[in-house]
Design a protein around this motif. Structure first.
Motif: not given
Length: 233
Positions: A164-165, A205-206, A210-213
């Motif tokens: 994610l960017f 975040i990592a 693993t963390e939607p939205n």
């Protein structure tokens, strides 16, 4: 030591080691009539850098040590006096007016070094290409005015897995004011005149998969105006 909550609501203690590393840096500064510049190149070999990570199975393990990582980059600046005495000539007791262009550029290349989970991924949350410039007209009376530009030239990862960017952006501003070494000063600073939407900062975040939205983007200010007055003696 990092404290996290385990699946059975018990407290898990993660022992942490102190972060350390070696750095080499080379640079130069120079000045000739109407031009000043600076250039610095550096590279750091870090051991046990403290980062927010996931394990091999995608589980968030909180802050932990990374065995090896690399921080390297470039810092450069250039100030050019483009014109002198445009409308006001130099006198014996004071200089004339001037138009100058100030620029700075930073390259941040921070990445893991053969990490078992993240390989050679970029370390998240660090803008890669940052450029700032200001064109400023100054009068000997203390009046000054000119546009400025702040750019993040490329998108950069916000998670350590590099999935994610944050987007690139360019912000246009304008600054005008009157300043004196002693006495009254006033300024007006206009920012983001094109009212661009951008993320001014993020919470790393990592792994975004693993963390939607994930709610990790902090929006920057839209078109805004700041002013102030001061008196010095």
């Amino acid at each position: 030591m990092e404290f996290t909550e385990g699946p059975d609501s018990s407290v898990v203690y993660t022992p942490l080691q102190p972060q350390h590393g070696w750095t080499i840096e080379i640079g130069m500064r120079g000045e000739i009539p109407r031009i000043q510049w600076g250039l610095s190149l550096y590279r750091s070999w870090l051991r046990n850098e403290l980062l927010e990570l996931n394990d091999r199975f995608g589980n968030d393990i909180g802050t932990t040590n990374v065995q090896r990582s690399i921080h390297q980059g470039i810092e450069a600046s250039l100030e050019v006096e483009l014109f002198r005495e445009i409308f006001i000539s130099k006198q014996s007791d004071r200089p004339g007016d001037r138009l100058s262009l100030d620029q700075s550029y930073t390259l941040n290349n921070f990445h893991f070094d053969r990490d078992p989970v993240y390989s050679d991924n970029r370390i998240a949350g660090i803008p890669i290409h940052v450029y700032e410039a200001q064109l400023l007209y100054e009068m000997p009376s203390g009046f000054y005015a000119g546009p400025n530009l702040q750019c993040n030239f490329s998108r950069y990862p916000v998670d350590q897995a590099n999935t994610l960017f944050a987007d690139s952006y360019a912000l246009l501003g304008f600054r005008v004011g009157f300043r004196r070494t002693n006495g009254f000063s006033v300024f007006l600073d206009c920012k983001n005149l094109t009212n661009q939407r951008y993320a001014s900062s993020i919470d790393v975040i990592a792994d975004a998969r693993t963390e939607p939205n994930p709610a990790i983007f902090h929006p920057g200010d839209g078109r805004s105006f700041y002013g102030g007055v001061s008196w010095s003696w």
